[in-house]
Design a protein around this motif. Structure first.
Motif, PDB file in Angstrom:
ATOM      1  N   CYS A 176     -45.587  87.088  49.093  1.00 23.56           N
ATOM      2  CA  CYS A 176     -45.016  86.642  50.136  1.00 23.56           C
ATOM      3  C   CYS A 176     -44.593  88.012  50.922  1.00 23.56           C
ATOM      4  O   CYS A 176     -43.861  89.142  50.657  1.00 23.56           O
ATOM      5  CB  CYS A 176     -43.849  85.849  49.841  1.00 23.56           C
ATOM      6  SG  CYS A 176     -42.413  85.686  51.356  1.00 23.56           S
TER       7      CYS A 176
ATOM      8  N   CYS B 248     -45.222  80.602  50.602  1.00 25.74           N
ATOM      9  CA  CYS B 248     -44.319  81.388  49.622  1.00 25.74           C
ATOM     10  C   CYS B 248     -43.596  80.270  48.758  1.00 25.74           C
ATOM     11  O   CYS B 248     -43.008  79.187  49.279  1.00 25.74           O
ATOM     12  CB  CYS B 248     -43.371  82.253  50.189  1.00 25.74           C
ATOM     13  SG  CYS B 248     -42.117  82.878  49.136  1.00 25.74           S
TER      14      CYS B 248
ATOM     15  N   HIS C  34     -42.187  80.898  53.450  1.00 21.92           N
ATOM     16  CA  HIS C  34     -42.778  81.686  54.519  1.00 21.92           C
ATOM     17  C   HIS C  34     -44.244  81.222  54.397  1.00 21.92           C
ATOM     18  O   HIS C  34     -44.802  81.041  53.301  1.00 21.92           O
ATOM     19  CB  HIS C  34     -42.597  82.964  54.367  1.00 21.92           C
ATOM     20  CG  HIS C  34     -43.572  83.835  55.119  1.00 21.92           C
ATOM     21  ND1 HIS C  34     -43.321  84.045  56.707  1.00 21.92           N
ATOM     22  CD2 HIS C  34     -44.636  84.507  55.047  1.00 21.92           C
ATOM     23  CE1 HIS C  34     -44.393  84.715  57.117  1.00 21.92           C
ATOM     24  NE2 HIS C  34     -45.010  85.259  56.328  1.00 21.92           N
TER      25      HIS C  34
ATOM     26  N   CYS D 165     -39.343  81.314  49.408  1.00 20.36           N
ATOM     27  CA  CYS D 165     -38.479  80.975  50.868  1.00 20.36           C
ATOM     28  C   CYS D 165     -39.483  80.234  51.891  1.00 20.36           C
ATOM     29  O   CYS D 165     -38.902  79.971  52.891  1.00 20.36           O
ATOM     30  CB  CYS D 165     -38.337  82.471  51.372  1.00 20.36           C
ATOM     31  SG  CYS D 165     -40.095  83.182  51.995  1.00 20.36           S
TER      32      CYS D 165
ATOM     33  N   VAL E  24     -42.443  88.306  53.296  1.00 15.82           N
ATOM     34  CA  VAL E  24     -41.076  88.261  53.556  1.00 15.82           C
ATOM     35  C   VAL E  24     -40.221  88.772  52.435  1.00 15.82           C
ATOM     36  O   VAL E  24     -39.249  89.532  52.392  1.00 15.82           O
ATOM     37  CB  VAL E  24     -40.512  86.814  54.162  1.00 15.82           C
ATOM     38  CG1 VAL E  24     -38.906  86.884  54.163  1.00 15.82           C
ATOM     39  CG2 VAL E  24     -41.225  86.516  55.441  1.00 15.82           C
ATOM     40  N   CYS E  25     -40.237  87.958  51.219  1.00 13.58           N
ATOM     41  CA  CYS E  25     -39.539  88.071  50.127  1.00 13.58           C
ATOM     42  C   CYS E  25     -40.403  88.653  48.885  1.00 13.58           C
ATOM     43  O   CYS E  25     -39.624  88.776  47.792  1.00 13.58           O
ATOM     44  CB  CYS E  25     -38.829  86.871  49.595  1.00 13.58           C
ATOM     45  SG  CYS E  25     -39.961  85.708  48.930  1.00 13.58           S
TER      46      CYS E  25
HETATM   47 ZN   LIG Z   1     -41.005  84.497  50.305  1.00 10.50          ZN
END
Ligand SMILES: [Zn+2]
Length: 387
Positions: free
Chosen positions: A326, A312, A317, A315, A328-329
């Motif tokens: 991503c 990513c 990741h 972030c 996560v975000c």
């Molecule tokens: Zn991310």
């Protein structure tokens, strides 16, 4: 000489334009190649890198650095048998070059957003600083062995008090003198052990002692527990008349044996731990997860490990699956041709030990990447506390 702080600095560097240049030069032995052929190889690498850079429209910053590499290569002439590495990004006014032991697998040149650190970390398992103490009852030498260079850091002398006056009373005093000598030896080795502890506090990672067999039982009991934890071993040597080259040879032999045993032990711990749901993780997906949850104590990479992944841009990741967004975000991801450098960077940033394992069938079977864990996030709450 490159330090761990230098490597950490390199691992944090990023060039948005993709102009971070990493150049690794491994000198060839005269019999396989002439220096002229080496130069031709470097020229080819530079030409290819330029072509790639132009194709991706990022030649602006890179061209100058590449030309500098070329002119440097013309003057290398085998670099006195040493390897050389250069990390540069002209646009950011960044140029670092270091000489290294000639243990790189090849000469390479990489232009990327980040520096290519794997060959560097592979050279010495992120460079433990070794302290070798060579001692007898009257003198002690403290050597630092770092990569393949040895330097004397310090010399201590045991100032034996003159005992002239009591010599005449030998018959009466013999027992006392003997106790006195014993006491002095104790005092001396204690002092050496304390000095080792101070070296440990100042950042030395591993300790070795070289002495005669009969002196070791006098010295050994005084070693501080922290030094003991980092103790590689003792080798037999007569400090009187020994050369620095002999110390290096004996120290390296002992350390190499220690390292081979330790590597095998770490693979056992990681693979065995993963099978028992204990403190081990194997395979890229699981290791990535363990890195993110802060579980990893030691990262193990097989020599031939390489795997694509995505990271990513927001972030950081990393996903072992090629996903566009991503997990996560939700932001966009960037493709990584090989995830190894990204793993090394995370480990460097978090102060995780990185060990490159040349050949180990169990590690290869486990996917070439594994980790020894400090704890398991799914089994206790230590991770939350630590995080
Ligand atoms: Zn991310």
């Amino acid at each position: 000489m490159i330090t761990r702080e230098n490597i950490r600095e390199l691992s944090g560097f990023e060039s948005q334009e993709g102009c971070a240049l990493s150049f690794y030069y491994q000198p060839s032995t005269p019999k396989d190649k002439s220096h002229r052929e080496e130069l031709i190889l470097v020229k080819d690498l530079v030409r290819n890198a330029l072509r790639e850079a132009e194709k991706n429209g990022k030649n602006g910053g890179a061209r100058q650095d590449l030309e500098k590499i070329l002119s440097m290569a013309e003057h290398l002439h085998g670099n006195g048998g040493r390897a050389k590495v250069v990390f540069a990004s002209g646009k950011d006014n960044f140029w670092r070059e270091y000489d290294l032991p000639p243990r790189l697998s090849e000469t390479t040149l990489v232009l990327h957003r980040r520096f290519h650190l794997r060959p560097l970390t592979a050279i010495a398992d992120v460079l433990p600083r070794l302290l070798i103490v060579v001692a007898d009852k009257s003198k002690a030498h403290f050597f630092e062995l770092w990569m393949d260079e040895i330097h004397e850091r310090e010399k201590l002398t045991n100032e034996l008090p003159r005992r002239g006056r009591s010599d005449g009373f030998a018959g009466y005093d013999a027992g006392h003198t003997e106790r006195h000598v014993e006491h002095e030896a104790m005092h001396w080795y204690k002092r050496l052990a304390e000095r080792m502890r101070e070296f440990q506090e100042s950042g030395y990672d591993r300790f070795l002692v070289g002495c005669r067999d009969e002196n070791w039982p006098e010295f050994e009991p005084y070693m501080h527990p922290y030094v003991r934890q980092r103790f590689v071993g003792r080798f037999a040597i007569d400090p009187a008349g020994v050369t620095i080259g002999q110390v290096r040879e004996a120290g390296e032999a002992l350390y190499n044996e220690f390292r081979a045993n330790r590597r095998a032990g770490l693979v056992r711990e990681a693979v065995g731990g993963a099978q028992r749901n204990g403190r081990g993780a194997v395979g890229l997906r699981r290791v990535l997860q363990a890195l993110e949850t802060g579980e990893v104590q030691t990262l193990l990479l097989a020599r031939n490990f390489a795997a694509p992944a995505v990271q990513c841009g927001n972030c950081g990741h990393i996903d072992s699956h090629s996903v566009k967004e991503c997990a996560v975000c939700g932001r966009g991801t960037i493709e990584l041709e090989d995830v190894s450098d990204a793993l090394i960077r995370i480990a460097m940033r978090k102060g995780i030990e990185i060990i490159h394992i040349p050949d180990h069938p169990d590690l290869v079977k486990a996917g070439g990447v594994a980790a020894v864990l400090r704890f398991r996030a799914d089994q206790n709450t230590e991770g939350k506390k630590a995080g």
